[in-house]
Design a protein around this motif. Structure first.
Motif, PDB file in Angstrom:
ATOM      1  N   PRO A 139       9.473  53.266  12.894  1.00 10.21           N
ATOM      2  CA  PRO A 139       8.766  54.224  12.037  1.00 10.21           C
ATOM      3  C   PRO A 139       9.657  55.412  11.698  1.00 10.21           C
ATOM      4  N   GLY A 140       9.306  56.108  10.652  1.00 12.73           N
ATOM      5  CA  GLY A 140      10.082  57.271  10.250  1.00 12.73           C
ATOM      6  C   GLY A 140      10.008  58.385  11.280  1.00 12.73           C
ATOM      7  N   PHE A 141      11.127  59.106  11.429  1.00 15.88           N
ATOM      8  CA  PHE A 141      11.177  60.256  12.321  1.00 15.88           C
ATOM      9  C   PHE A 141      10.899  61.528  11.516  1.00 15.88           C
ATOM     10  N   LEU A 142      10.835  62.633  12.219  1.00 18.09           N
ATOM     11  CA  LEU A 142      10.569  63.906  11.552  1.00 18.09           C
ATOM     12  C   LEU A 142      11.587  64.191  10.458  1.00 18.09           C
ATOM     13  N   ASP A 143      12.889  63.953  10.738  1.00 17.12           N
ATOM     14  CA  ASP A 143      13.906  64.272   9.732  1.00 17.12           C
ATOM     15  C   ASP A 143      13.789  63.376   8.502  1.00 17.12           C
ATOM     16  N   ASP A 144      13.271  62.149   8.657  1.00 16.98           N
ATOM     17  CA  ASP A 144      13.052  61.296   7.491  1.00 16.98           C
ATOM     18  C   ASP A 144      12.033  61.939   6.546  1.00 16.98           C
ATOM     19  N   ILE A 169       3.705  66.449  -1.459  1.00 13.45           N
ATOM     20  CA  ILE A 169       2.536  67.072  -0.829  1.00 13.45           C
ATOM     21  C   ILE A 169       1.831  66.072   0.091  1.00 13.45           C
ATOM     22  N   GLU A 170       1.710  64.822  -0.365  1.00 17.09           N
ATOM     23  CA  GLU A 170       1.083  63.785   0.462  1.00 17.09           C
ATOM     24  C   GLU A 170       1.889  63.542   1.740  1.00 17.09           C
ATOM     25  N   LEU A 171       3.217  63.462   1.593  1.00 17.87           N
ATOM     26  CA  LEU A 171       4.072  63.238   2.760  1.00 17.87           C
ATOM     27  C   LEU A 171       4.024  64.415   3.731  1.00 17.87           C
ATOM     28  N   GLN A 172       3.878  65.619   3.191  1.00 17.04           N
ATOM     29  CA  GLN A 172       3.771  66.790   4.066  1.00 17.04           C
ATOM     30  C   GLN A 172       2.521  66.699   4.929  1.00 17.04           C
ATOM     31  N   GLY A 173       1.430  66.202   4.346  1.00 19.89           N
ATOM     32  CA  GLY A 173       0.209  66.010   5.119  1.00 19.89           C
ATOM     33  C   GLY A 173       0.402  64.996   6.232  1.00 19.89           C
ATOM     34  N   THR A 174       1.117  63.902   5.921  1.00 14.51           N
ATOM     35  CA  THR A 174       1.402  62.885   6.934  1.00 14.51           C
ATOM     36  C   THR A 174       2.312  63.442   8.014  1.00 14.51           C
ATOM     37  N   GLN A 175       3.321  64.197   7.607  1.00 14.19           N
ATOM     38  CA  GLN A 175       4.241  64.799   8.577  1.00 14.19           C
ATOM     39  C   GLN A 175       3.482  65.704   9.546  1.00 14.19           C
ATOM     40  N   ASP A 176       2.593  66.514   9.022  1.00 20.93           N
ATOM     41  CA  ASP A 176       1.816  67.412   9.878  1.00 20.93           C
ATOM     42  C   ASP A 176       0.933  66.617  10.837  1.00 20.93           C
ATOM     43  N   GLY A 182       0.287  71.366  17.360  1.00 21.12           N
ATOM     44  CA  GLY A 182      -0.731  72.361  17.069  1.00 21.12           C
ATOM     45  C   GLY A 182      -0.901  73.400  18.152  1.00 21.12           C
ATOM     46  N   ASP A 183      -0.506  73.058  19.373  1.00 15.65           N
ATOM     47  CA  ASP A 183      -0.675  73.997  20.487  1.00 15.65           C
ATOM     48  C   ASP A 183       0.535  74.914  20.648  1.00 15.65           C
ATOM     49  N   GLY A 184       1.715  74.306  20.668  1.00 15.13           N
ATOM     50  CA  GLY A 184       2.919  75.095  20.928  1.00 15.13           C
ATOM     51  C   GLY A 184       3.642  75.571  19.687  1.00 15.13           C
ATOM     52  N   GLY A 185       3.237  75.054  18.513  1.00 15.58           N
ATOM     53  CA  GLY A 185       3.946  75.402  17.287  1.00 15.58           C
ATOM     54  C   GLY A 185       5.165  74.521  17.098  1.00 15.58           C
ATOM     55  N   GLY A 186       5.665  74.436  15.896  1.00 12.85           N
ATOM     56  CA  GLY A 186       6.825  73.603  15.602  1.00 12.85           C
ATOM     57  C   GLY A 186       6.428  72.146  15.439  1.00 12.85           C
ATOM     58  N   TYR A 187       7.435  71.267  15.479  1.00 17.40           N
ATOM     59  CA  TYR A 187       7.209  69.841  15.269  1.00 17.40           C
ATOM     60  C   TYR A 187       7.906  69.026  16.352  1.00 17.40           C
ATOM     61  N   PHE A 188       7.300  67.889  16.706  1.00 15.39           N
ATOM     62  CA  PHE A 188       7.974  66.897  17.528  1.00 15.39           C
ATOM     63  C   PHE A 188       8.885  66.074  16.627  1.00 15.39           C
ATOM     64  N   ASN A 189       9.952  65.494  17.195  1.00 12.47           N
ATOM     65  CA  ASN A 189      10.871  64.683  16.397  1.00 12.47           C
ATOM     66  C   ASN A 189      10.322  63.283  16.146  1.00 12.47           C
ATOM     67  N   ASN A 190       9.478  62.789  17.054  1.00 17.11           N
ATOM     68  CA  ASN A 190       8.851  61.482  16.857  1.00 17.11           C
ATOM     69  C   ASN A 190       7.420  61.546  17.353  1.00 17.11           C
ATOM     70  N   THR A 191       6.733  60.424  17.299  1.00 16.43           N
ATOM     71  CA  THR A 191       5.309  60.420  17.633  1.00 16.43           C
ATOM     72  C   THR A 191       5.044  60.178  19.112  1.00 16.43           C
ATOM     73  N   CYS A 192       6.088  59.962  19.916  1.00 20.70           N
ATOM     74  CA  CYS A 192       5.912  59.704  21.352  1.00 20.70           C
ATOM     75  C   CYS A 192       5.795  61.023  22.109  1.00 20.70           C
ATOM     76  N   ARG A 193       4.710  61.713  21.930  1.00 17.11           N
ATOM     77  CA  ARG A 193       4.564  63.047  22.507  1.00 17.11           C
ATOM     78  C   ARG A 193       4.432  63.010  24.024  1.00 17.11           C
TER      79      ARG A 193
END
Length: 201
Positions: A139-144, A169-176, A182-193
């Protein structure tokens, strides 16, 4: 000029000093017409490209990565307008199909269309990371997402259709939805939180 490997030591290096976009200062200094100046400069660029083409090439890595193509889309979109600011009649010799800046927008759109067709799932709005013969399962990573969104915004800003803005705009919604912390701010690089949670102290 930086020369960390001493490749140009004792050699002449072609350089065009441009204080302004008006070449009249140079042409008057050397008593030549502007047309002659353009021809000489174009020929120099052609020769430089030919010499560069004879260099040993690295091994070919022909996979398509979304993030890298996002950067390329930005570059070609911007170049399509920035290079139009060159002196009228300037001859371009660049290693792409088509050598005129106006054609760079077409190259950017072609790259974006390929990603949308081959690496984007319209139902889930998700991206695959790469393509070689077929889409990868990764799957795509954050940088993708981030670099593609940036590229699409440049594509729209520098002359592309509004459809690129809508997709961004649609991709930004998916990225978010996928990566936003949502708790710590910023973004994870992948979905394996859970990886970050497991190692947190």
């Amino acid at each position: 000029m930086s020369d960390p490997h001493d490749e140009f030591k004792g050699k002449n290096v072609l350089i065009e000093r441009k204080k302004s976009k008006d070449p009249s200062e140079i042409t008057s200094k050397y008593s030549m017409s502007i047309e002659t100046y353009k021809d000489i400069l174009g020929e120099c660029r052609r020769k430089l490209f030919e010499v560069r083409s004879r260099r040993a090439r690295p091994h070919l890595d022909d996979k398509v990565i979304v993030s890298w193509n996002g950067l390329a889309i930005s570059s070609f979109s911007r170049a399509s307008k920035i290079l139009l600011g060159e002196v009228e009649g300037t001859k371009f010799y660049f290693p792409v199909v088509g050598t005129e800046p106006k054609e760079y927008m077409q190259i950017a759109e072609k790259a974006a269309l390929f990603i949308k067709k081959e690496l984007h799932n319209a139902e889930t709005q998700r991206l695959n990371h790469s393509f070689r013969n077929s889409p990868s399962k990764a799957p795509g990573f954050l940088d993708d997402y981030a670099f593609l969104i940036s590229g699409l915004l440049d594509l729209y800003e520098f002359g592309g259709g509004i459809n690129w803005l809508q997709w961004a705009i649609e991709l930004q919604g998916t990225q978010d939805a996928l990566f936003l912390d949502g708790d710590g701010g910023g973004y994870f690089n992948n979905t394996c939180r859970w990886i970050f949670q497991f190692f947190s102290v």
